[in-house]
Scaffold this motif. Sequence first.
Motif, PDB file in Angstrom:
ATOM      1  N   ARG A  29      -1.613  24.037  46.132  1.00  0.00           N
ATOM      2  CA  ARG A  29      -0.906  25.125  46.811  1.00  0.00           C
ATOM      3  C   ARG A  29      -0.774  24.792  48.290  1.00  0.00           C
ATOM      4  O   ARG A  29      -1.757  24.520  48.968  1.00  0.00           O
ATOM      5  CB  ARG A  29      -1.645  26.434  46.657  1.00  0.00           C
ATOM      6  CG  ARG A  29      -0.914  27.587  47.327  1.00  0.00           C
ATOM      7  CD  ARG A  29      -1.591  28.871  47.053  1.00  0.00           C
ATOM      8  NE  ARG A  29      -1.444  29.104  45.625  1.00  0.00           N
ATOM      9  CZ  ARG A  29      -1.468  30.289  45.059  1.00  0.00           C
ATOM     10  NH1 ARG A  29      -1.653  31.352  45.782  1.00  0.00           N
ATOM     11  NH2 ARG A  29      -1.319  30.426  43.762  1.00  0.00           N
ATOM     12  N   THR A  31       0.936  26.447  51.800  1.00  0.00           N
ATOM     13  CA  THR A  31       1.498  27.677  52.351  1.00  0.00           C
ATOM     14  C   THR A  31       1.878  27.466  53.810  1.00  0.00           C
ATOM     15  O   THR A  31       1.005  27.336  54.665  1.00  0.00           O
ATOM     16  CB  THR A  31       0.465  28.826  52.261  1.00  0.00           C
ATOM     17  OG1 THR A  31      -0.017  28.919  50.932  1.00  0.00           O
ATOM     18  CG2 THR A  31       1.070  30.144  52.693  1.00  0.00           C
ATOM     19  N   LEU A  33       2.853  28.694  57.416  1.00  0.00           N
ATOM     20  CA  LEU A  33       2.658  29.933  58.159  1.00  0.00           C
ATOM     21  C   LEU A  33       3.627  29.982  59.335  1.00  0.00           C
ATOM     22  O   LEU A  33       3.333  29.446  60.404  1.00  0.00           O
ATOM     23  CB  LEU A  33       1.227  30.045  58.688  1.00  0.00           C
ATOM     24  CG  LEU A  33       0.123  30.140  57.647  1.00  0.00           C
ATOM     25  CD1 LEU A  33      -1.226  30.278  58.325  1.00  0.00           C
ATOM     26  CD2 LEU A  33       0.365  31.314  56.713  1.00  0.00           C
ATOM     27  N   LEU A  38       0.393  24.382  58.247  1.00  0.00           N
ATOM     28  CA  LEU A  38       0.498  24.393  56.790  1.00  0.00           C
ATOM     29  C   LEU A  38      -0.908  24.578  56.254  1.00  0.00           C
ATOM     30  O   LEU A  38      -1.819  23.854  56.648  1.00  0.00           O
ATOM     31  CB  LEU A  38       1.019  23.055  56.263  1.00  0.00           C
ATOM     32  CG  LEU A  38       2.478  22.728  56.446  1.00  0.00           C
ATOM     33  CD1 LEU A  38       2.743  21.311  55.951  1.00  0.00           C
ATOM     34  CD2 LEU A  38       3.348  23.703  55.700  1.00  0.00           C
ATOM     35  N   ASP A  41      -4.629  24.040  49.892  1.00  0.00           N
ATOM     36  CA  ASP A  41      -5.875  24.183  49.142  1.00  0.00           C
ATOM     37  C   ASP A  41      -6.549  22.831  49.083  1.00  0.00           C
ATOM     38  O   ASP A  41      -5.936  21.841  48.669  1.00  0.00           O
ATOM     39  CB  ASP A  41      -5.613  24.709  47.725  1.00  0.00           C
ATOM     40  CG  ASP A  41      -5.284  26.194  47.711  1.00  0.00           C
ATOM     41  OD1 ASP A  41      -5.337  26.830  48.781  1.00  0.00           O
ATOM     42  OD2 ASP A  41      -4.974  26.713  46.636  1.00  0.00           O
TER      43      ASP A  41
END
Length: 95
Positions: A29, A31, A33, A38, A41
Amino acid sequence: METVHEQQPAPDPADRDPGPPRPGARAVRVTPLGEGPLLIDGPVEIVMPDGTVRRSDRPVVALCRCRRSLRDPFCDTSHRRRARARRTEGPEPAA
């Protein structure tokens, strides 16, 4: 803080072909922001441009995108210290 292990040479690109997904393997994963880093995980291994490998064993790793971090490639929240300049409509008319 991430645990960064000793840098080591990157694997040969021919060895990096992941092939078919492994049974039970989960997707990583990532993500983004907004104006920030970035989030990935973890744990992660990052291959740097010079071929060295940086490793972090944290459960979530923040990678810098603003290029201001002193801990490249990891985010040190430097993006928070510099606010974007506000745009103006142009010079004020002379009176």
